[in-house]
Design a protein around this motif. Structure first.
Motif, PDB file in Angstrom:
ATOM      1  N   PHE A 117      -5.872 -33.245  26.860  1.00  0.00           N
ATOM      2  CA  PHE A 117      -5.985 -32.341  25.897  1.00  0.00           C
ATOM      3  C   PHE A 117      -6.195 -30.897  26.463  1.00  0.00           C
ATOM      4  O   PHE A 117      -7.388 -30.939  27.123  1.00  0.00           O
ATOM      5  N   GLN A 118      -5.380 -29.776  26.071  1.00  0.00           N
ATOM      6  CA  GLN A 118      -5.649 -28.496  26.463  1.00  0.00           C
ATOM      7  C   GLN A 118      -5.297 -27.573  25.371  1.00  0.00           C
ATOM      8  O   GLN A 118      -4.206 -27.829  24.707  1.00  0.00           O
ATOM      9  N   LEU A 119      -6.400 -26.786  25.189  1.00  0.00           N
ATOM     10  CA  LEU A 119      -6.272 -25.798  23.992  1.00  0.00           C
ATOM     11  C   LEU A 119      -6.704 -24.652  24.561  1.00  0.00           C
ATOM     12  O   LEU A 119      -7.784 -24.265  25.181  1.00  0.00           O
ATOM     13  N   GLU A 120      -5.838 -23.633  24.201  1.00  0.00           N
ATOM     14  CA  GLU A 120      -6.217 -21.954  24.325  1.00  0.00           C
ATOM     15  C   GLU A 120      -6.224 -21.300  23.093  1.00  0.00           C
ATOM     16  O   GLU A 120      -4.888 -21.423  22.511  1.00  0.00           O
ATOM     17  N   ALA A 121      -7.076 -20.855  22.455  1.00  0.00           N
ATOM     18  CA  ALA A 121      -6.852 -20.178  21.089  1.00  0.00           C
ATOM     19  C   ALA A 121      -7.610 -18.828  21.232  1.00  0.00           C
ATOM     20  O   ALA A 121      -8.610 -18.828  21.662  1.00  0.00           O
ATOM     21  N   VAL A 122      -7.255 -18.154  20.221  1.00  0.00           N
ATOM     22  CA  VAL A 122      -7.830 -16.840  19.904  1.00  0.00           C
ATOM     23  C   VAL A 122      -8.225 -16.978  18.384  1.00  0.00           C
ATOM     24  O   VAL A 122      -7.419 -17.125  17.711  1.00  0.00           O
ATOM     25  N   GLY A 123      -9.619 -16.967  18.226  1.00  0.00           N
ATOM     26  CA  GLY A 123     -10.294 -16.991  16.885  1.00  0.00           C
ATOM     27  C   GLY A 123     -11.053 -15.622  16.869  1.00  0.00           C
ATOM     28  O   GLY A 123     -11.520 -14.999  17.606  1.00  0.00           O
ATOM     29  N   GLY A 124     -10.782 -15.328  15.494  1.00  0.00           N
ATOM     30  CA  GLY A 124     -11.233 -13.901  15.140  1.00  0.00           C
ATOM     31  C   GLY A 124     -11.160 -13.681  13.588  1.00  0.00           C
ATOM     32  O   GLY A 124     -10.805 -14.521  12.783  1.00  0.00           O
ATOM     33  N   ASP A 125     -11.344 -12.394  13.147  1.00  0.00           N
ATOM     34  CA  ASP A 125     -11.292 -12.105  11.821  1.00  0.00           C
ATOM     35  C   ASP A 125     -12.167 -13.148  10.877  1.00  0.00           C
ATOM     36  O   ASP A 125     -11.589 -14.029  10.162  1.00  0.00           O
ATOM     37  N   HIS A 126     -13.463 -12.927  10.946  1.00  0.00           N
ATOM     38  CA  HIS A 126     -14.254 -14.029  10.364  1.00  0.00           C
ATOM     39  C   HIS A 126     -13.816 -14.150   8.886  1.00  0.00           C
ATOM     40  O   HIS A 126     -13.468 -13.238   8.111  1.00  0.00           O
ATOM     41  N   ILE A 127     -13.883 -15.458   8.269  1.00  0.00           N
ATOM     42  CA  ILE A 127     -13.287 -15.671   7.234  1.00  0.00           C
ATOM     43  C   ILE A 127     -14.605 -15.300   6.094  1.00  0.00           C
ATOM     44  O   ILE A 127     -15.805 -15.579   6.442  1.00  0.00           O
ATOM     45  N   GLU A 128     -14.358 -14.635   4.937  1.00  0.00           N
ATOM     46  CA  GLU A 128     -15.317 -14.120   4.078  1.00  0.00           C
ATOM     47  C   GLU A 128     -16.502 -15.211   3.745  1.00  0.00           C
ATOM     48  O   GLU A 128     -16.150 -16.381   3.540  1.00  0.00           O
ATOM     49  N   GLY A 129     -17.395 -14.951   3.683  1.00  0.00           N
ATOM     50  CA  GLY A 129     -18.677 -15.780   3.216  1.00  0.00           C
ATOM     51  C   GLY A 129     -19.330 -16.379   4.539  1.00  0.00           C
ATOM     52  O   GLY A 129     -20.262 -17.113   4.302  1.00  0.00           O
TER      53      GLY A 129
END
Length: 155
Positions: A117-129
């Protein structure tokens, strides 16, 4: 030198090279080829033995492997890398749910779920709330917990 003589010289040169590579002491063409055949069989046996050793080593590694999770803070979000020696059913879903629970939106991702299992992710732009005060350590702990939950449910 004629074409026939050139071919004969080239064949002789190749035969001597084969003799050297296979550590043959024979001078007879047939004996050199027989020695080469035996040498190839020995190499096949060595490959088989090494493959069995690697298989045993991989099996013990997979049983004892821990996930590697790194989280880097970016200007607007995080770069998250996850690596695990084995893939489990539901692992990707669990990690993505952890992102969602934190209020992270996946902006870009590359995933491999074949043997490992290999994952490279860019997470951002917080969801409201959701709170904006999320740091890299919180993201890392949430991902590790998601992986742990999946691994525990498999046992």
């Amino acid at each position: 030198m004629s074409s026939r003589e050139q071919n004969k010289a080239a064949l002789y040169e190749k035969l001597m090279l084969l003799r050297d590579v296979t550590n043959s002491t024979s001078m007879n063409k047939t004996s050199i080829v027989v020695d080469a055949s035996k040498y190839i069989e020995e190499l096949k046996q060595q490959v088989e033995t090494l493959n069995q050793e690697i298989g045993t080593s991989e099996a013990s590694t997979v049983e004892n492997s821990l996930p590697v999770v790194t989280v880097e803070t970016l200007e607007k979000g995080f770069l998250i890398n996850v690596y695990l020696e084995k893939n489990c059913s539901g692992l990707l879903v669990s990690v993505l749910e952890a992102f969602e629970d934190l209020g992270l939106e996946v902006l870009d991702a590359r995933v491999s779920c074949s043997d490992r299992f290999q994952l490279e992710a860019v997470g951002g732009d917080h969801i409201e709330g959701h709170a904006d005060g999320i740091d890299a350590q919180v993201v890392k702990e949430a991902v590790l917990q998601a992986i742990k939950n999946v691994l525990d449910s498999e046992q």
